[in-house]
Design a protein around this motif. Sequence first.
Motif: not given
Length: 168
Positions: A5, A7, A97, A100, A103, A105, A107, A110, A133
Amino acid sequence: MSLCCCSAGSRRLLLPRVFLGQRRQARRPLLHLRTTATAAASSSATSLSTQQQRQVSLYVDALLDWNQRMNLTAVTDESEVMTRHVVDSLAVLPPLERAYTSRGGDISGIRLVDVGSGAGLPGLILAVARPSWKFTLLESMRKRCTFLEHAVEVMELSNVDVVCDRAE
């Protein structure tokens, strides 16, 4: 199948291997795919629109066709591709999901890299399921990259880039 991952943050996630809770016999309909993760995780459902189901169908057809000429997967049965590859790939979505959103964030933007993409799993299936994404499929073998480029074109995916290079 490996997934790294990437980001805005540089945090990496190690995801557990997902086991199927039930096997599906036919590849259509895919509207309500249901999988169960390891004992610690709860079950979750992923829905695909008619257009997304068509894209997955095109991918499976291309995979099985190209697999006759080159070794992309040991699985050669259409229904088994759906259960062992497509459903397993979609099972990665809920943990991603959750990671993220936990945190705080957003999504929707991403960016993911599928390192050693091989036949495009899980990257291509995730790209179909989450068109907002951005995906980079990183594969070192030119013949597999050729297949991935073909699959992206056939599936009409604008959120996927294929990079033919080594991860180092």
